[in-house]
Design a protein around this motif. Structure first.
Motif, short mmCIF file in Angstrom:
data_model
loop_
_atom_site.label_atom_id
_atom_site.label_comp_id
_atom_site.label_asym_id
_atom_site.label_seq_id
_atom_site.Cartn_x
_atom_site.Cartn_y
_atom_site.Cartn_z
N UNK A 61 0.83 -1.20 0.00
CA UNK A 61 0.00 0.00 0.00
C UNK A 61 0.86 1.25 0.00
N UNK A 62 0.28 2.30 -0.53
CA UNK A 62 0.98 3.58 -0.63
C UNK A 62 0.07 4.68 -0.12
N UNK A 63 0.63 5.60 0.64
CA UNK A 63 -0.13 6.71 1.21
C UNK A 63 0.34 8.01 0.59
N UNK A 64 -0.61 8.79 0.12
CA UNK A 64 -0.34 10.13 -0.41
C UNK A 64 -1.05 11.13 0.48
N UNK A 65 -0.31 12.06 1.04
CA UNK A 65 -0.88 13.06 1.94
C UNK A 65 -1.04 14.39 1.20
N UNK A 66 -2.26 14.83 1.06
CA UNK A 66 -2.53 16.12 0.41
C UNK A 66 -2.46 17.24 1.44
N UNK A 67 -1.84 18.34 1.06
CA UNK A 67 -1.71 19.47 1.97
C UNK A 67 -3.02 20.23 2.12
N UNK A 68 -3.88 20.16 1.10
CA UNK A 68 -5.15 20.87 1.12
C UNK A 68 -6.30 19.90 0.83
N UNK A 69 -7.45 20.22 1.38
CA UNK A 69 -8.63 19.39 1.17
C UNK A 69 -9.31 19.75 -0.14
N UNK A 70 -9.49 18.75 -1.00
CA UNK A 70 -10.16 18.96 -2.29
C UNK A 70 -11.35 18.02 -2.47
N UNK A 71 -11.88 17.51 -1.35
CA UNK A 71 -13.03 16.62 -1.37
C UNK A 71 -12.68 15.30 -2.07
N UNK A 72 -13.64 14.40 -2.10
CA UNK A 72 -13.37 13.06 -2.64
C UNK A 72 -12.95 13.10 -4.10
N UNK A 73 -13.55 13.99 -4.87
CA UNK A 73 -13.20 14.06 -6.29
C UNK A 73 -11.74 14.40 -6.50
N UNK A 74 -11.24 15.40 -5.78
CA UNK A 74 -9.84 15.76 -5.90
C UNK A 74 -8.92 14.64 -5.47
N UNK A 75 -9.28 13.96 -4.36
CA UNK A 75 -8.46 12.85 -3.88
C UNK A 75 -8.47 11.69 -4.87
N UNK A 76 -9.62 11.41 -5.47
CA UNK A 76 -9.68 10.32 -6.45
C UNK A 76 -8.81 10.64 -7.67
N UNK A 77 -8.79 11.90 -8.09
CA UNK A 77 -7.96 12.28 -9.23
C UNK A 77 -6.48 12.04 -8.93
N UNK A 78 -6.07 12.38 -7.71
CA UNK A 78 -4.67 12.16 -7.32
C UNK A 78 -4.32 10.68 -7.44
N UNK A 79 -5.19 9.83 -6.92
CA UNK A 79 -4.93 8.41 -6.97
C UNK A 79 -4.98 7.84 -8.38
N UNK A 80 -5.92 8.31 -9.17
CA UNK A 80 -6.05 7.82 -10.54
C UNK A 80 -4.80 8.14 -11.36
N UNK A 81 -4.23 9.32 -11.15
CA UNK A 81 -3.02 9.70 -11.89
C UNK A 81 -1.83 8.82 -11.52
N UNK A 82 -1.84 8.25 -10.31
CA UNK A 82 -0.73 7.43 -9.84
C UNK A 82 -0.93 5.94 -10.12
N UNK A 83 -2.14 5.56 -10.54
CA UNK A 83 -2.47 4.15 -10.69
C UNK A 83 -1.60 3.47 -11.75
N UNK A 84 -1.07 2.29 -11.41
CA UNK A 84 -0.21 1.54 -12.32
C UNK A 84 -0.93 0.41 -13.04
#
Length: 372
Positions: A61-84
């Motif tokens: 597992x990998x943890x990404x810590x966002x400095x600012x809150x962007x709601x679930x949509x923003x968090x999902x985008x971060x993860x989707x961009x990193x998905x292998x």
């Protein structure tokens, strides 16, 4: 080794429930998998929980810590961009899944060549945990309609895509999605807003070529009073309105308003208009009648015949449609009737209590036992 599936988990202030979510993903029988947890600037100790698990399972597992809150949509985008992986799943961080959840979905897409496969979901109490719930004993929250299941493993036509858009399935978390479907058309989630999945789901489905379904429960939806769907008097109901408008705007941008007219009409009439009005009536102490009037005028202007929509007539019973019309077009009278009925019920209950008290008093005076 390249993972078969990436699961993206947006996390915000769910520390008490987070271990159940993590444990259920670590227990998946499908391997190898990539688990990406995106902490959306939590203010509780969710990040500490994640980092503790990451230290114990650095290869899983990998943890990404966002400095600012962007709601679930923003968090999902971060993860989707990193998905292998070539396949992506989503799970809400206060929920959990059965051990074979992703294996079942992965096997199904491999067998059928589908772009997405779905399992059903069921509600569990807030204090439920993985291993303490028998999913086979649970009733799915949504019964899949025959209009939906006729496309199981079949090539989708425009009619089929509209069926998938309109017939309730259970949300994006119940599915395993082909990543190229999501990234090629740059199908990102709206950030900084709630109800982002109300936008993402319908738009994603217009790109589907084939879908598959496995009719059994695999996703366990925890009933948490503090979640978005359970709070009262919250201003972010307007986010739902924003997302429905954005969905129709995106359909216009893609030139798909006329091609999928019946689907957008159904969503605008049922989910945007009726559901929003009912949320106000159910969850607000002071009903914003002017807001409701403006909403209804907007929907009627966009789709004046939405009450005759074929999906609305097929999926919503006639008696319920009549009640919906009263709530939408005669809101003030409906509220008066509701309040009067509630007051009548309270008076009846008070009289019943008074009668019971009087009976007990008489029995005592007559030396008659009040015990059954």
């Amino acid at each position: 080794m390249k993972p078969l599936v990436t699961v993206v988990v947006p996390v915000y202030n769910v520390a008490p429930y987070l271990p159940d979510c993590i444990e259920s993903l670590l227990a998946q029988t499908l391997q190898p998998m990539e688990l990406i947890f995106v902490d959306d600037a939590s203010t509780d100790n969710s990040l500490a929980v994640l980092q503790d698990y990451e230290a114990r399972y650095p290869d899983r597992m990998r943890v990404i810590a966002s400095a600012e809150n962007h709601k679930q949509g923003g968090a999902r985008n971060v993860g989707l961009r990193q998905a292998k992986a070539d396949w992506v799943g989503w799970i809400d961080s206060d929920d959990f899944v059965t051990p074979d959840f992703y294996k079942t979905l992965y096997d199904r897409v491999q067998q059928t060549g589908a772009d997405v496969a779905f399992l059903q979901y069921a509600a569990v109490p807030h204090d439920a945990h993985p291993g303490t719930v028998d999913p086979a004993a649970l009733t799915p929250l949504i019964r899949w309609d025959d209009w939906l299941l006729r496309w199981n493993g079949q090539d989708l036509t425009d009619e089929g895509r509209m069926d998938l858009i309109c017939c309730p399935i259970g949300g994006l978390v119940c599915g395993l999605w082909r990543k190229s479907l999501l990234t090629d058309p740059a199908l990102w989630f709206p950030a900084d807003v709630r109800y982002e999945d109300n936008y993402w789901g319908p738009i994603a489905k217009v790109y589907l070529q084939r879908a598959a379904f496995v009719p059994r429960v695999g996703y366990l939806y925890r009933q948490v009073a503090a979640s978005t769907t359970h709070k009262r008097n919250q201003p972010y109901i307007r986010d739902r309105m924003t997302m429905e408008r954005a969905t129709l705007q995106k359909a216009d941008e893609l030139g798909l308003r006329d091609r999928y007219h019946d689907a957008w009409e159904y969503l605008y009439g049922w989910r945007y208009c009726v559901n929003t009005v009912q949320t106000y009536l159910r969850s607000y102490d002071e009903i914003p009648f002017d807001t409701i009037d403006a909403l209804v005028d907007e929907v009627d202007a966009a789709f004046p015949h939405w009450q005759q929509n074929r999906y609305y007539c097929h999926l919503v019973p006639e008696a319920q449609r009549a009640e919906n019309a009263r709530q939408v077009y005669h809101t003030r009278q409906w509220v008066r009737d509701r309040d009067a009925a509630a007051q009548k019920q309270r008076r009846a209950e008070a009289r019943a209590r008074l009668w019971d008290k009087g009976c007990r008093t008489v029995k005592k005076l007559l030396h008659i036992s009040t015990q059954p």
